[in-house]
Design an enzyme around this catalytic site. Structure first.
Site, PDB file in Angstrom:
ATOM      1  N   ASN A   7      21.996 -31.170 -25.120  1.00  0.00           N
ATOM      2  CA  ASN A   7      21.226 -30.978 -26.355  1.00  0.00           C
ATOM      3  C   ASN A   7      21.494 -32.197 -27.227  1.00  0.00           C
ATOM      4  O   ASN A   7      22.558 -32.309 -27.837  1.00  0.00           O
ATOM      5  CB  ASN A   7      21.677 -29.686 -27.035  1.00  0.00           C
ATOM      6  CG  ASN A   7      20.887 -29.401 -28.296  1.00  0.00           C
ATOM      7  OD1 ASN A   7      20.091 -30.226 -28.747  1.00  0.00           O
ATOM      8  ND2 ASN A   7      21.110 -28.245 -28.884  1.00  0.00           N
ATOM      9  N   ARG A  91      17.503 -29.759 -23.604  1.00  0.00           N
ATOM     10  CA  ARG A  91      16.758 -29.069 -24.650  1.00  0.00           C
ATOM     11  C   ARG A  91      15.839 -30.108 -25.289  1.00  0.00           C
ATOM     12  O   ARG A  91      16.309 -31.155 -25.764  1.00  0.00           O
ATOM     13  CB  ARG A  91      17.720 -28.527 -25.702  1.00  0.00           C
ATOM     14  CG  ARG A  91      16.967 -27.915 -26.836  1.00  0.00           C
ATOM     15  CD  ARG A  91      17.844 -27.644 -28.013  1.00  0.00           C
ATOM     16  NE  ARG A  91      17.033 -27.062 -29.066  1.00  0.00           N
ATOM     17  CZ  ARG A  91      17.338 -27.121 -30.343  1.00  0.00           C
ATOM     18  NH1 ARG A  91      18.441 -27.711 -30.736  1.00  0.00           N
ATOM     19  NH2 ARG A  91      16.565 -26.570 -31.234  1.00  0.00           N
ATOM     20  N   HIS A 180      12.743 -22.291 -31.709  1.00  0.00           N
ATOM     21  CA  HIS A 180      13.740 -21.317 -31.222  1.00  0.00           C
ATOM     22  C   HIS A 180      13.200 -20.502 -30.044  1.00  0.00           C
ATOM     23  O   HIS A 180      13.682 -19.396 -29.781  1.00  0.00           O
ATOM     24  CB  HIS A 180      14.165 -20.304 -32.319  1.00  0.00           C
ATOM     25  CG  HIS A 180      14.918 -20.904 -33.462  1.00  0.00           C
ATOM     26  ND1 HIS A 180      14.705 -20.505 -34.758  1.00  0.00           N
ATOM     27  CD2 HIS A 180      15.874 -21.848 -33.509  1.00  0.00           C
ATOM     28  CE1 HIS A 180      15.503 -21.186 -35.563  1.00  0.00           C
ATOM     29  NE2 HIS A 180      16.216 -22.012 -34.821  1.00  0.00           N
ATOM     30  N   ARG A 241      16.497 -25.145 -45.950  1.00  0.00           N
ATOM     31  CA  ARG A 241      15.030 -25.325 -45.926  1.00  0.00           C
ATOM     32  C   ARG A 241      14.355 -24.231 -46.751  1.00  0.00           C
ATOM     33  O   ARG A 241      14.807 -23.086 -46.758  1.00  0.00           O
ATOM     34  CB  ARG A 241      14.506 -25.244 -44.490  1.00  0.00           C
ATOM     35  CG  ARG A 241      14.941 -26.414 -43.650  1.00  0.00           C
ATOM     36  CD  ARG A 241      14.492 -26.241 -42.210  1.00  0.00           C
ATOM     37  NE  ARG A 241      15.592 -26.557 -41.314  1.00  0.00           N
ATOM     38  CZ  ARG A 241      15.689 -26.135 -40.058  1.00  0.00           C
ATOM     39  NH1 ARG A 241      14.749 -25.379 -39.531  1.00  0.00           N
ATOM     40  NH2 ARG A 241      16.732 -26.468 -39.335  1.00  0.00           N
ATOM     41  N   ASP A 283      25.941 -21.960 -46.354  1.00  0.00           N
ATOM     42  CA  ASP A 283      26.619 -21.092 -45.389  1.00  0.00           C
ATOM     43  C   ASP A 283      26.705 -19.668 -45.945  1.00  0.00           C
ATOM     44  O   ASP A 283      27.222 -19.464 -47.049  1.00  0.00           O
ATOM     45  CB  ASP A 283      28.023 -21.650 -45.114  1.00  0.00           C
ATOM     46  CG  ASP A 283      28.660 -20.972 -43.915  1.00  0.00           C
ATOM     47  OD1 ASP A 283      28.755 -19.726 -43.902  1.00  0.00           O
ATOM     48  OD2 ASP A 283      29.063 -21.697 -42.992  1.00  0.00           O
ATOM     49  N   ARG A 285      28.571 -17.262 -45.243  1.00  0.00           N
ATOM     50  CA  ARG A 285      29.922 -16.750 -45.519  1.00  0.00           C
ATOM     51  C   ARG A 285      30.325 -17.097 -46.949  1.00  0.00           C
ATOM     52  O   ARG A 285      30.872 -16.265 -47.674  1.00  0.00           O
ATOM     53  CB  ARG A 285      30.933 -17.355 -44.530  1.00  0.00           C
ATOM     54  CG  ARG A 285      30.806 -16.777 -43.144  1.00  0.00           C
ATOM     55  CD  ARG A 285      31.494 -17.626 -42.136  1.00  0.00           C
ATOM     56  NE  ARG A 285      30.737 -18.865 -41.900  1.00  0.00           N
ATOM     57  CZ  ARG A 285      30.843 -19.618 -40.827  1.00  0.00           C
ATOM     58  NH1 ARG A 285      31.707 -19.295 -39.892  1.00  0.00           N
ATOM     59  NH2 ARG A 285      30.119 -20.706 -40.676  1.00  0.00           N
ATOM     60  N   GLY A 331      23.930 -17.356 -35.548  1.00  0.00           N
ATOM     61  CA  GLY A 331      25.123 -17.294 -36.405  1.00  0.00           C
ATOM     62  C   GLY A 331      25.166 -16.134 -37.380  1.00  0.00           C
ATOM     63  O   GLY A 331      26.133 -15.373 -37.411  1.00  0.00           O
ATOM     64  N   GLU A 384      21.162 -20.113 -25.416  1.00  0.00           N
ATOM     65  CA  GLU A 384      20.076 -21.035 -25.071  1.00  0.00           C
ATOM     66  C   GLU A 384      20.462 -21.918 -23.885  1.00  0.00           C
ATOM     67  O   GLU A 384      19.625 -22.248 -23.043  1.00  0.00           O
ATOM     68  CB  GLU A 384      19.716 -21.888 -26.295  1.00  0.00           C
ATOM     69  CG  GLU A 384      19.006 -21.062 -27.361  1.00  0.00           C
ATOM     70  CD  GLU A 384      19.074 -21.644 -28.760  1.00  0.00           C
ATOM     71  OE1 GLU A 384      20.174 -21.637 -29.352  1.00  0.00           O
ATOM     72  OE2 GLU A 384      18.045 -22.106 -29.262  1.00  0.00           O
TER      73      GLU A 384
HETATM   74  P1  ADP Z   1      22.406 -23.388 -35.921  1.00  0.00           P
HETATM   75  O1  ADP Z   1      21.067 -22.996 -36.462  1.00  0.00           O
HETATM   76  O2  ADP Z   1      22.937 -24.662 -36.477  1.00  0.00           O
HETATM   77  O3  ADP Z   1      22.550 -23.247 -34.426  1.00  0.00           O
HETATM   78  P2  ADP Z   1      24.128 -21.039 -36.032  1.00  0.00           P
HETATM   79  O4  ADP Z   1      23.245 -20.145 -35.273  1.00  0.00           O
HETATM   80  O5  ADP Z   1      25.416 -21.464 -35.406  1.00  0.00           O
HETATM   81  O6  ADP Z   1      23.376 -22.314 -36.566  1.00  0.00           O
HETATM   82  O7  ADP Z   1      24.443 -20.338 -37.419  1.00  0.00           O
HETATM   83  C1  ADP Z   1      25.293 -20.965 -38.353  1.00  0.00           C
HETATM   84  C2  ADP Z   1      25.293 -20.123 -39.605  1.00  0.00           C
HETATM   85  O8  ADP Z   1      25.714 -18.788 -39.305  1.00  0.00           O
HETATM   86  C3  ADP Z   1      26.298 -20.599 -40.648  1.00  0.00           C
HETATM   87  O9  ADP Z   1      25.768 -21.575 -41.493  1.00  0.00           O
HETATM   88  C4  ADP Z   1      26.584 -19.336 -41.420  1.00  0.00           C
HETATM   89  O10 ADP Z   1      25.651 -19.252 -42.490  1.00  0.00           O
HETATM   90  C5  ADP Z   1      26.279 -18.214 -40.469  1.00  0.00           C
HETATM   91  N1  ADP Z   1      27.476 -17.423 -40.128  1.00  0.00           N
HETATM   92  C6  ADP Z   1      28.362 -17.640 -39.146  1.00  0.00           C
HETATM   93  N2  ADP Z   1      29.330 -16.689 -39.169  1.00  0.00           N
HETATM   94  C7  ADP Z   1      29.028 -15.845 -40.182  1.00  0.00           C
HETATM   95  C8  ADP Z   1      29.622 -14.668 -40.737  1.00  0.00           C
HETATM   96  N3  ADP Z   1      30.738 -14.143 -40.219  1.00  0.00           N
HETATM   97  N4  ADP Z   1      29.010 -14.098 -41.789  1.00  0.00           N
HETATM   98  C9  ADP Z   1      27.886 -14.609 -42.321  1.00  0.00           C
HETATM   99  N5  ADP Z   1      27.290 -15.704 -41.838  1.00  0.00           N
HETATM  100  C10 ADP Z   1      27.836 -16.324 -40.798  1.00  0.00           C
END
Ligand code: ADP
Length: 399
Positions: A7, A91, A180, A241, A283, A285, A331, A384
């Site tokens: 990727n 990818r 996606h 975004r 994020d 979290r 995530g 993926e």
């Molecule tokens: P990408 O789109 O870059 O592949 P991911 O699918 O890895 O991203 O998602 C990353 C996002 O997931 C982080 O920015 C965060 O907002 C969210 N995330 C990860 N763990 C948690 C959690 N325990 N609680 C809430 N959000 C989370």
């Protein structure tokens, strides 16, 4: 067959080596700061040590060479030699209207990928660079392209067309493509397995919620609508975004800030979404922590996200005239029990009942709806890379 999944970004390269016998992960890693200085994190899965050091990477070719060196090294390796790697799966972000499924890469495919560059100016050049780098280092090892857009090529015209002059579609290819796709395809197939029904008989809605988020309506195993559009900025508000906004905002902001369309588009891509609204973070979290400490803008950003997801799910129930299962992945979808619960609060009209205990679990394919729930709700960690490896194997073995 062992398959290397790549990727490639403009200055990064993520990889996984999979043994398709048992679909076992052998190693994974990440090259960063390619073209700047270079750093490699290599994680063998056979108990050998992790390699985490600077490695000079003036171009992606040195990055691939460094990855192969580690994959075959006596200290960090997982295979004896490069000849054990039967194929490479890439990818590729944008396949335009040309690619409705994965393909083996040849000169004609490379030309078609180059033609798609105007549609994905940030992503496709990096993907092409990665393919050329593999060719330079690995010679004639078969390479396969797996597209983010391909799964959505089944959308009907009423879903993919924009209501603008038709010539912009025919001459400039302006339409909804969706992204996606590899993830939506993987989780919908898994959902059908979990539900014990043929996917052809199911109406599913898949919510991929990560840094970038998109929702997909999948009727009979085919994507019939999705929330991302011509580019991945569209649809839901995301980490940075903006998602769907009134297009006239651009002209208004330009007139009032002196910024041009390019500068404003960067702001809408990189400084908007939940980051822009909260001023705290992209994020989720961090937003959860801030909201729980009483930060109103963090709470508002979260509320906006939940509301947008619920509204989109509702519109896809209407589009398909029903829904049998809803899937949360990526995530946020996989990890945030509160986000899932908040979204599902809007969906009780569908007869959805969430089991709070099940909703607390993590890291496995699970139902979070109760036995009685009319619509099944599932958490399915996306994979993926596995889809890319499977497609690559199928295409190469079918030769
Ligand atoms: P990408 O789109 O870059 O592949 P991911 O699918 O890895 O991203 O998602 C990353 C996002 O997931 C982080 O920015 C965060 O907002 C969210 N995330 C990860 N763990 C948690 C959690 N325990 N609680 C809430 N959000 C989370």
């Amino acid at each position: 067959m062992k398959i290397l999944v790549i990727n490639c970004g403009s200055s990064s390269l993520k990889y996984q080596l999979l043994d398709m016998e048992g679909e076992k992960l052998l190693a994974k890693g990440l090259c960063e700061r390619i073209g700047i200085d270079g750093h490699l994190t290599h994680k063998p899965q056979n108990g050998r040590p992790v390699f985490n050091e600077d490695v000079p990477m003036p171009t992606h070719t040195e990055a691939i060479a460094a990855v192969l060196e580690k994959l075959t090294s006596p200290e960090y390796g997982v295979v004896e030699s490069m000849s054990e790697i039967g194929a490479v799966g890439h990818r590729v972000v944008h396949g335009g209207e040309k690619f409705a499924c994965s393909v083996r890469i040849d000169d004609a495919v490379m030309d078609a990928l180059a033609e798609c560059i105007p549609l994905a100016p940030l992503h496709n050049p990096a993907n092409i660079t990665g393919i050329n780098a593999c060719k330079a280092v690995m010679g004639d090892v078969p390479q396969v392209a797996v597209f983010d857009t391909a799964f959505h090529q089944t959308m009907p015209g009423k879903a993919f067309m924009y209501p603008i002059p038709y010539s912009y579609y025919t001459d400039l290819k302006v339409r909804r493509y969706g992204f996606h796709g590899t993830s939506h395809r993987y989780v919908s197939k898994r959902a059908a397995e979990m539900m014990g029904k043929p996917i052809e008989e199911l109406k599913l809605i898949s919510c991929h919620m990560g840094n970038g988020s998109s929702i997909c309506a999948i009727d009979g195993g085919k994507s019939v609508d999705t929330s991302m559009g011509f580019t991945p900025i569209a649809g839901l508000p995301m980490g940075t975004r903006c998602g769907d906004i009134d297009v006239s905002i651009l002209e208004y902001l330009s007139a009032n800030t002196g910024k041009n369309i390019k500068e404003l588009t960067t702001i809408l891509n990189k400084m908007s979404g939940v980051l822009g609204v909260s001023g705290v973070s992209s994020d989720f979290r961090d937003l959860d922590v801030a909201a729980n400490q009483g930060n109103d803008r963090a709470r508002l950003a979260l509320d906006m996200f939940h509301y947008a997801v619920a509204k989109t799910v509702g519109s896809y129930v209407a589009a398909m005239n029903g829904v049998d299962g809803i899937i949360f992945t990526a995530g946020i979808g996989e990890n945030s029990a509160t986000t899932r619960a908040e979204i599902c609060k809007y969906l009780t009209y569908l007869g959805i009942e969430i089991c709070p205990e099940c909703n607390k679990k993590r890291g496995e394919d699970i139902f979070i709806s109760t036995e009685d729930s009319k619509v099944k709700v599932m958490v399915i960690p996306t994979n993926e890379e596995l889809v890319i490896a499977r497609d690559t194997r199928d295409i190469v073995e079918g030769l």
